[in-house]
Design a protein around this motif. Structure first.
Motif, short mmCIF file in Angstrom:
data_model
loop_
_atom_site.label_atom_id
_atom_site.label_comp_id
_atom_site.label_asym_id
_atom_site.label_seq_id
_atom_site.Cartn_x
_atom_site.Cartn_y
_atom_site.Cartn_z
N LEU A 1 -14.80 72.62 -24.90
CA LEU A 1 -14.58 71.33 -25.55
C LEU A 1 -14.97 71.39 -27.03
N LEU A 2 -16.10 72.02 -27.32
CA LEU A 2 -16.56 72.11 -28.71
C LEU A 2 -15.60 72.96 -29.55
N LYS A 3 -15.14 74.08 -28.98
CA LYS A 3 -14.19 74.95 -29.71
C LYS A 3 -12.87 74.22 -29.98
N THR A 4 -12.44 73.40 -29.03
CA THR A 4 -11.19 72.66 -29.21
C THR A 4 -11.36 71.60 -30.29
N LEU A 5 -12.49 70.89 -30.25
CA LEU A 5 -12.77 69.90 -31.29
C LEU A 5 -12.82 70.57 -32.67
N LEU B 1 -33.63 80.70 -33.16
CA LEU B 1 -34.57 80.12 -34.13
C LEU B 1 -35.98 80.06 -33.56
N ASP B 2 -36.98 80.25 -34.44
CA ASP B 2 -38.36 80.12 -33.98
C ASP B 2 -38.74 78.64 -33.94
N LEU B 3 -39.96 78.35 -33.46
CA LEU B 3 -40.37 76.96 -33.25
C LEU B 3 -40.35 76.15 -34.54
N GLU B 4 -40.80 76.75 -35.65
CA GLU B 4 -40.87 76.01 -36.91
C GLU B 4 -39.46 75.62 -37.38
N MET B 5 -38.50 76.54 -37.25
CA MET B 5 -37.15 76.25 -37.68
C MET B 5 -36.48 75.23 -36.74
N CYS B 6 -36.78 75.32 -35.45
CA CYS B 6 -36.25 74.33 -34.50
C CYS B 6 -36.74 72.93 -34.86
N GLN B 7 -38.03 72.84 -35.21
CA GLN B 7 -38.60 71.56 -35.61
C GLN B 7 -37.93 71.05 -36.88
N ALA B 8 -37.74 71.94 -37.87
CA ALA B 8 -37.11 71.54 -39.13
C ALA B 8 -35.67 71.08 -38.90
N LEU B 9 -34.95 71.79 -38.01
CA LEU B 9 -33.56 71.40 -37.71
C LEU B 9 -33.53 70.03 -37.04
N THR B 10 -34.45 69.80 -36.12
CA THR B 10 -34.50 68.51 -35.43
C THR B 10 -34.73 67.37 -36.42
N VAL B 11 -35.68 67.55 -37.32
CA VAL B 11 -35.98 66.53 -38.32
C VAL B 11 -34.78 66.32 -39.24
N ALA B 12 -34.14 67.42 -39.67
CA ALA B 12 -32.98 67.32 -40.55
C ALA B 12 -31.84 66.57 -39.87
N LEU B 13 -31.62 66.85 -38.58
CA LEU B 13 -30.54 66.18 -37.85
C LEU B 13 -30.83 64.69 -37.68
N GLN B 14 -32.11 64.32 -37.60
CA GLN B 14 -32.43 62.90 -37.50
C GLN B 14 -31.97 62.14 -38.74
N GLY B 15 -32.02 62.80 -39.90
CA GLY B 15 -31.62 62.14 -41.12
C GLY B 15 -30.16 62.35 -41.49
N PHE B 16 -29.40 63.04 -40.65
CA PHE B 16 -27.99 63.32 -40.94
C PHE B 16 -27.16 62.05 -40.80
N ASP B 17 -26.37 61.71 -41.84
CA ASP B 17 -25.61 60.46 -41.85
C ASP B 17 -24.23 60.59 -41.21
N GLY B 18 -23.80 61.82 -40.93
CA GLY B 18 -22.48 61.99 -40.33
C GLY B 18 -22.52 61.91 -38.82
N ALA B 19 -21.49 62.46 -38.17
CA ALA B 19 -21.39 62.47 -36.71
C ALA B 19 -21.88 63.83 -36.19
N LEU B 20 -22.38 63.82 -34.96
CA LEU B 20 -22.99 65.01 -34.38
C LEU B 20 -22.58 65.15 -32.92
N ILE B 21 -22.13 66.37 -32.55
CA ILE B 21 -21.90 66.71 -31.15
C ILE B 21 -22.62 68.03 -30.89
N VAL B 22 -23.50 68.07 -29.91
CA VAL B 22 -24.35 69.24 -29.72
C VAL B 22 -24.39 69.67 -28.26
N VAL B 23 -24.32 70.98 -28.06
CA VAL B 23 -24.57 71.61 -26.76
C VAL B 23 -25.89 72.37 -26.90
#
Length: 413
Positions: free
Chosen positions: A138-142, A245-267
Motif C-alpha cells: 500500500l505504501l509503495k503504491t501511494l 536508528l538508535d534510541l536517541e535518533m528514534c526519540q528525535a524523529l518522534t518529536v520532529a514528526l509531532q511538529g510536522f505540518d504535512g500529512a503522515l502515513i507510517v508503517v
C-alpha cells in the motif's frame, strides 16, 4: 548500562527508571535544565493542539497519555546530538493523494482489493497488520513505486512526496559526500547552511564532507532521512523508519514528526512511535485496508486472540491422520525447524498466564477494605508495589510474545 561521552554508567531498574534517574542527574546542570524546559514546552504545546482536534474519544485518550509520557522522558534525551525539525511545507493541495477503486499488487498478483483512500493535509495515519498483509504494498503504491493493477491514483497539484523505506538506503550515492548529495537537490544553497542542517542529524566534520561508503546502517538511515527532510515534503510515507536508528535518533524523529505540518502515513513495529505521532489507524488484513476504531492496546488484544485461535486450528489439523509418508516427513521437518520459536512462544504464554493469575489474586486481596486501615499501611504498600511490578512484567511479556509470534509467522511463511 548507558554509554555516553566515552563513559559507561550503570543504572538500576528498567528503562523507565533509567530515564527518570538520568533526567534527575541532568537537571542538576542549569544549561541542561533550560534545554529540558524548552523541549517539554514544545511537547506540551503539541498536546494542547492535539486535544483541540481530538475526535475519537477512546483513541484520543490513549494518545494524550502517550504524549504526556513523552514530556516525562524528554529530560533523559536533553543531550541528544539530534535536533532536527521538518520545515513548513511551501504549498498544499487538498486532497494531497487519492486512491479510488484500486487493486494493488505486483507481478499480476493481487494483494489488496477495492482500496479507497484520500490523504488530506494534517492526516496522520498508522498502518497495522501482519507481515505480508500488504502494508508495504500500500505504501509503495501511494508513493508511486508500484503501479496500480486497476483503479485510479490521483496526485494533488502541489504534492511534495517524501518516501522512506529500507530501499532508500540502497539508492544513496556511496561515493558522494552527504553535503554533495544535498547540494545536488538545492544547487543555490550555501555550504554552511547544508553543513548546519546535516549537523542536526549528527553528520558532522569528515562525515559530512567525505564519502559515505563506509557508513553504518544507522548512519545511512540518518542520511536517507536527512535527504527527505531537506526536500520539504508535505506528505511523508515512512516504512519502518526506526529499524536502523538508535534510541536517541528514534526519540528525535518522534518529536520532529509531532511538529510536522504535512500529512503522515507510517508503517512501524515501534508502538512508541505510533502512539505519539498518528491520530488514525488503518488495518490491512485479508486483502482489505479499513479504518480501525480501537487503539493500539485493542489491536494487541486482537492479535493475541487471533493467534490463539490459529494455534488451536493448527493443533486440530495436526491430529488428522496423514496418509502419505512424504507428508509426514515434511510435517516433522517443519515442526523441528519451528520448534525453538514455538518453545519461546509457549514459555511466554506460560509467563503471561502466571502474571494474570497473580494479578487476579492481588486484586482479590486488595478488595478487602480492612487492608486500608492505618495499621495495615506497610502491607498495603507492599501489595500495591507487587501489583505494579506484576503489571509491568505482564506488559513486557506481551510485547516479547508479539515479537516472537511475528517471527514465528514470518518463519512459517
Amino acid at each position: 548500562a548507558h554509554l555516553s561521552n566515552h563513559t559507561l554508567t550503570h543504572y538500576r531498574g528498567n528503562y523507565s527508571a533509567f530515564e527518570r534517574q538520568r533526567a534527575e542527574k541532568l537537571a542538576q546542570q542549569q544549561s541542561a535544565f533550560e534545554k529540558q524546559q524548552a523541549e517539554i514546552a514544545h511537547m506540551e504545546n503539541f498536546i494542547r493542539r492535539f486535544k483541540a482536534k481530538a475526535t475519537k474519544a477512546r483513541q484520543a485518550q490513549s494518545r494524550i497519555k502517550a504524549l504526556e509520557r513523552m514530556t516525562e522522558i524528554a529530560p533523559a534525551h536533553v543531550d541528544s546530538p539530534f535536533s532536527f525539525r521538518f520545515p513548513v511545507p511551501e504549498k498544499m493541495s487538498d486532497p494531497l493523494l487519492t486512491l479510488s477503486q484500486a487493486e494493488l499488487g505486483y507481478d499480476g498478483k493481487t494483494i489488496l482489493r477495492n482500496i479507497k483512500l484520500s490523504v488530506h493535509p494534517g492526516s496522520r495515519i498508522g498502518l497495522l497488520g501482519a507481515n505480508g498483509a500488504g502494508k508495504s504494498t500500500l505504501l509503495k503504491t501511494l508513493g508511486g513505486v508500484l503501479p496500480l493493477l486497476s483503479g485510479k491514483r490521483t496526485q494533488g497539484e502541489h504534492l511534495a512526496l517524501g518516501y522512506f523505506s529500507q530501499h532508500q538506503l540502497e539508492t544513496l550515492d556511496l561515493d558522494a559526500s552527504p553535503a554533495t548529495q544535498l547540494q545536488r537537490l538545492a544547487p543555490k544553497a550555501r555550504e554552511q547552511e547544508i553543513l548546519n542542517f546535516l549537523g542536526s542529524f549528527n553528520i558532522r566534520g569528515d562525515m559530512a564532507s567525505g564519502s559515505c561508503r563506509f557508513f553504518s546502517g544507522g548512519e545511512k538511515a540518518r542520511l536517507a532521512l536527512a535527504i527527505i527532510v531537506w526536500q520539504k515534503p508535505n506528505l511523508l510515507l515512512l516504512d519502518e523508519p526506526t529499524n536502523h536508528l538508535d534510541l536517541e535518533m528514534c526519540q528525535a524523529l518522534t518529536v520532529a514528526l509531532q511538529g510536522f505540518d504535512g500529512a503522515l502515513i507510517v508503517v512501524s513495529h515501534d508502538r512508541h512511535l505510533l502512539r505519539n505521532t498518528v491520530d488514525d489507524l488503518l488495518l490491512v488484513n485479508d486483502g482489505k485496508a479499513e479504518a480501525y476504531d480501537g487503539d493500539l492496546d485493542d489491536y494487541r488484544r486482537w492479535i493475541l486472540s487471533r493467534a490463539s485461535e490459529q494455534s488451536s486450528n493448527t493443533a486440530a489439523q495436526q491430529e488428522k491422520p496423514q496418509d502419505k509418508k512424504r507428508a509426514r516427513q515434511d510435517a516433522a521437518a517443519e515442526r523441528a525447524r519451528l520448534a525453538p520459536l514455538r518453545k519461546q512462544v509457549k514459555a511466554l504464554e506460560a509467563t503471561m498466564d502466571k502474571a494474570n493469575q497473580r494479578l487476579s489474586e492481588l486484586e482479590e486481596v486488595l478488595a478487602d477494605t480492612a487492608l486500608y486501615e492505618p495499621a495495615n499501611k506497610a502491607q498495603l504498600q507492599t501489595l500495591l508495589r507487587e501489583q505494579g511490578d506484576t503489571r509491568q512484567a505482564l506488559e513486557a511479556a506481551e510485547e516479547e510474545w508479539l515479537s516472537a509470534q511475528e517471527a514465528l509467522e514470518q518463519a512459517g511463511s
